[in-house]
Scaffold this motif. Structure first.
Motif, PDB file in Angstrom:
ATOM      1  N   ASP A   5       0.831  -1.210   0.000  1.00  0.00           N
ATOM      2  CA  ASP A   5       0.000   0.000   0.000  1.00  0.00           C
ATOM      3  C   ASP A   5       0.863   1.257   0.000  1.00  0.00           C
ATOM      4  N   LYS A   6       1.946   1.245   0.783  1.00  0.00           N
ATOM      5  CA  LYS A   6       2.858   2.397   0.809  1.00  0.00           C
ATOM      6  C   LYS A   6       3.489   2.615  -0.567  1.00  0.00           C
ATOM      7  N   LEU A   7       3.871   1.519  -1.209  1.00  0.00           N
ATOM      8  CA  LEU A   7       4.453   1.624  -2.552  1.00  0.00           C
ATOM      9  C   LEU A   7       3.444   2.192  -3.544  1.00  0.00           C
ATOM     10  N   ARG A   8       2.196   1.725  -3.459  1.00  0.00           N
ATOM     11  CA  ARG A   8       1.144   2.216  -4.356  1.00  0.00           C
ATOM     12  C   ARG A   8       0.918   3.718  -4.173  1.00  0.00           C
ATOM     13  N   ILE A   9       0.836   4.159  -2.931  1.00  0.00           N
ATOM     14  CA  ILE A   9       0.616   5.578  -2.634  1.00  0.00           C
ATOM     15  C   ILE A   9       1.779   6.409  -3.160  1.00  0.00           C
ATOM     16  N   SER A  10       2.985   5.951  -2.916  1.00  0.00           N
ATOM     17  CA  SER A  10       4.169   6.655  -3.404  1.00  0.00           C
ATOM     18  C   SER A  10       4.186   6.693  -4.925  1.00  0.00           C
ATOM     19  N   ALA A  11       3.882   5.568  -5.550  1.00  0.00           N
ATOM     20  CA  ALA A  11       3.882   5.500  -7.008  1.00  0.00           C
ATOM     21  C   ALA A  11       2.812   6.414  -7.590  1.00  0.00           C
ATOM     22  N   LEU A  12       1.649   6.430  -6.978  1.00  0.00           N
ATOM     23  CA  LEU A  12       0.558   7.266  -7.470  1.00  0.00           C
ATOM     24  C   LEU A  12       0.921   8.753  -7.393  1.00  0.00           C
ATOM     25  N   LYS A  13       1.502   9.174  -6.276  1.00  0.00           N
ATOM     26  CA  LYS A  13       1.926  10.577  -6.134  1.00  0.00           C
ATOM     27  C   LYS A  13       2.994  10.915  -7.173  1.00  0.00           C
ATOM     28  N   SER A  14       3.969  10.040  -7.312  1.00  0.00           N
ATOM     29  CA  SER A  14       5.045  10.279  -8.280  1.00  0.00           C
ATOM     30  C   SER A  14       4.513  10.292  -9.705  1.00  0.00           C
ATOM     31  N   PHE A  15       3.583   9.395  -9.991  1.00  0.00           N
ATOM     32  CA  PHE A  15       2.983   9.326 -11.325  1.00  0.00           C
ATOM     33  C   PHE A  15       2.285  10.649 -11.641  1.00  0.00           C
ATOM     34  N   ALA A  16       1.487  11.149 -10.706  1.00  0.00           N
ATOM     35  CA  ALA A  16       0.754  12.403 -10.916  1.00  0.00           C
ATOM     36  C   ALA A  16       1.718  13.570 -11.139  1.00  0.00           C
ATOM     37  N   GLU A  17       2.781  13.635 -10.342  1.00  0.00           N
ATOM     38  CA  GLU A  17       3.767  14.708 -10.501  1.00  0.00           C
ATOM     39  C   GLU A  17       4.464  14.606 -11.855  1.00  0.00           C
ATOM     40  N   ASN A  18       4.815  13.400 -12.249  1.00  0.00           N
ATOM     41  CA  ASN A  18       5.513  13.205 -13.515  1.00  0.00           C
ATOM     42  C   ASN A  18       4.599  13.520 -14.697  1.00  0.00           C
ATOM     43  N   LEU A  19       3.330  13.184 -14.556  1.00  0.00           N
ATOM     44  CA  LEU A  19       2.362  13.475 -15.610  1.00  0.00           C
ATOM     45  C   LEU A  19       2.232  14.989 -15.811  1.00  0.00           C
ATOM     46  N   LYS A  20       2.235  15.736 -14.714  1.00  0.00           N
ATOM     47  CA  LYS A  20       2.192  17.199 -14.810  1.00  0.00           C
ATOM     48  C   LYS A  20       3.401  17.716 -15.582  1.00  0.00           C
ATOM     49  N   LEU A  21       4.574  17.188 -15.250  1.00  0.00           N
ATOM     50  CA  LEU A  21       5.801  17.587 -15.927  1.00  0.00           C
ATOM     51  C   LEU A  21       5.730  17.217 -17.410  1.00  0.00           C
ATOM     52  N   GLN A  22       5.240  16.032 -17.701  1.00  0.00           N
ATOM     53  CA  GLN A  22       5.115  15.572 -19.081  1.00  0.00           C
ATOM     54  C   GLN A  22       4.157  16.469 -19.871  1.00  0.00           C
ATOM     55  N   ASN A  23       3.076  16.887 -19.247  1.00  0.00           N
ATOM     56  CA  ASN A  23       2.074  17.718 -19.922  1.00  0.00           C
ATOM     57  C   ASN A  23       2.591  19.119 -20.260  1.00  0.00           C
ATOM     58  N   LEU A  24       3.691  19.546 -19.629  1.00  0.00           N
ATOM     59  CA  LEU A  24       4.294  20.831 -19.961  1.00  0.00           C
ATOM     60  C   LEU A  24       4.983  20.782 -21.324  1.00  0.00           C
TER      61      LEU A  24
END
Length: 159
Positions: A5-24
């Motif tokens: 669960d900790k890995l999933r939460i961390s991955a989800l946060k990182s995924f969202a941040e990376n997606l924002k960067l990618q969308n730039l």
């Protein structure tokens, strides 16, 4: 279970941040974005979260496709497609086929692109995704133009 669960939460946060960067859409950020997705992918795999894994594979493919590493992008699209097919998530199967279609088009692999396009179009039509269908038809129209089949392209554009 707690560690996963900790890995999933961390991955989800990182995924969202990376997606924002990618969308730039800053080309200079693409190597960092790809590296981030590879790290996130490892977390999804360790936590046995196939949906997160497949979504990350697709985004990694998109990043590599944007940076010109198209063959490698196709490898990631194929991995994502296999997961979506195993999970029987039809909308994502269509999306993965669409992404692979575009990559094959960019590599001048027109027959492969058409096969993926036809399979994706069938799925988009099955569940009424008009946006996916119309975007893909535009790509296929461009493909037909490249092949010198102007009449077929015009027919698709008019649809």
């Amino acid at each position: 279970a707690v560690e996963a669960d900790k890995l999933r939460i961390s991955a989800l946060k990182s995924f969202a941040e990376n997606l924002k960067l990618q969308n730039l859409q800053n080309p200079n950020d693409l190597p960092k974005i790809a590296e981030n997705y590879r790290k996130i992918l490892g977390d999804w795999q360790k936590s046995a979260d196939e949906i997160g894994e497949a979504l990350t594979l697709q985004q990694l493919g998109q990043t590599l496709n944007s940076s010109g590493d198209i063959k490698e992008a196709v490898e990631y699209y194929n991995k994502a497609l296999n997961i979506w097919q195993n999970l029987k998530i039809e909308t994502e199967i269509a999306n993965a086929l669409n992404m692979r279609c575009y990559a094959n088009y960019r590599m001048n692999e027109y027959q492969k692109a058409l096969e993926d396009a036809n399979a994706a179009l069938k799925k988009y039509r099955e569940f009424g995704d008009k946006t996916g269908e119309s975007e893909l038809m535009m790509l296929v129209g461009n493909l037909y133009l490249d092949l010198g089949k102007r009449d077929l392209a015009v027919d698709l554009y008019n649809q």
